[in-house]
Design an enzyme around this catalytic site. Sequence first.
Site, PDB file in Angstrom:
ATOM      1  CB  CYS A 328      -2.021 -64.475  77.931  1.00  0.00           C
ATOM      2  SG  CYS A 328      -0.823 -64.286  79.580  1.00  0.00           S
ATOM      3  CG  HIS A 431       0.439 -60.766  75.477  1.00  0.00           C
ATOM      4  ND1 HIS A 431      -0.818 -60.782  75.594  1.00  0.00           N
ATOM      5  CD2 HIS A 431       0.865 -61.265  76.819  1.00  0.00           C
ATOM      6  CE1 HIS A 431      -1.186 -61.195  76.650  1.00  0.00           C
ATOM      7  NE2 HIS A 431      -0.442 -61.499  77.507  1.00  0.00           N
TER       8      HIS A 431
END
Length: 489
Positions: A328, A431
């Site tokens: 991310c 994630h």
Amino acid sequence: MPTLMVQGTTSDAGKTTVVAALCRWLARQGVSVAPFKPQNMALNSAVTVDGGEIGRSTALQALACGLEPHSDMNPVLLKPQSDCGAQVILRGKVHGNMDALDYHAYKAEAMNSVMASWRDLSARYDVVIAEGAGSPAEINLRANDIANMGFAEAADCPVLLVGDIDKGGVFAQLVGTLALISDSERGRTAGFVINRFRGDIALLEPGLDWLTEHTGKPVFGVLPYLHGLVIDSEDSVSAAGTSEAGALKVVVPVLPRISNHNDFDPLRLHPGVDLVFVGTDEPIPPADLIILPGSKSTRHDLQWLKQQGWPEAIQKHLRYGGKLLGICGGFQMLGLKVEDPEGLEGEVGTTKGLALFEMVTRMVPGKQLRMVNGGLTSHVASTAVTGALKGYEMHNGVTEGAALVRPFAELEGRPDGAVSADGQVAGTYIHGVFDEPAACKAILAWAGLKTQGEQSVDYQRHRLQQLDRLADQVDQCLDTDRLRSLLQL
């Protein structure tokens, strides 16, 4: 429907654990139960089934109930962006950025969201177990409180007060908290739970008798210190203490605004991984794999990396054949630059990236929040691993560039992330990349873990086992008849 609120004498008294234990205990008896946290402050969050985000601890409690996380379970989420400001999430969606004083004035309005979510949950489930935040006795925060007694008073629900005896001073904490709240709030405090006790309970009993006599409140039970308990941590970053000889060395910088560090929980449990977190001004050790984690403020944390000497350490690491993974915000840092023309994560501006990928990230309004399924590509796995990824995306950035032609993953027909031509550097927006055993095994093999055998950890199964362990303690250590009476069961 009945609501019971669990509050604590301090932060980290064990509120989250006690709520998870109660939720699991009730769910195992067939009770329709849901968790609720009026207000939470955390950078670790989870995507919900309705496309919002809530605190990670509340998502764990939803799992304990056998539920998918929902935005109503945590209607106010504060994600710090600086020492004095935070992004405010209302019922799963970004409301805006506020400094501490502005938010304090806004709390009366935020209470409307809290009560609306609570009413919706109460209509859908037989029991709601609510969790407070910090302590109800913080004098400076009691005005317009929505996190503790302010909610309990509005919902007219009983409260259990939890104290952590392992830190010492538990009787002073419990009695002092009662002394600092109002008569009405004391009246709705049903009793106490003492958490993390070690030793012979007989030695504690005189203190328990005194506490009940002094306050007129019963002790619902004493929960033991559970050695080896590993459940989602929302605030602290800690590594596992043991690993096998010859383990893969994985190093993670503790960014000032690190987010979603639960990505690394499966690695904490993996016997073939030596996981090391490196904080400010700490030496950067040799590694097989460096992982740049998620960040709530990518440009701010990118500057911190540069100040701490990470770019030079990463270049040396790659020269010696090491692998690098960005997740991310960490993925965004690997590009040429990160642009934030509207100041969504802080000051307006552009910050040069680590220039390991030919790509540019631009912060844009409208956060991407979605659960994802897919598989690893052959660029990172020896062969494509289909159906191995289950995770979520949570980001503002839009990333474009030539590096994306070699994706890290395929997500239901669309590519994600990037892998360098030499295979040493990889990045993803996902994630939870280590949560599924097949994906974890493939990524660790890419990073250099030679022999894995049966080492891969089934992380989801492990979480449920830990929750069952907590529920067992409710049965063994708490006055369950008194609990059932309190919950009108």
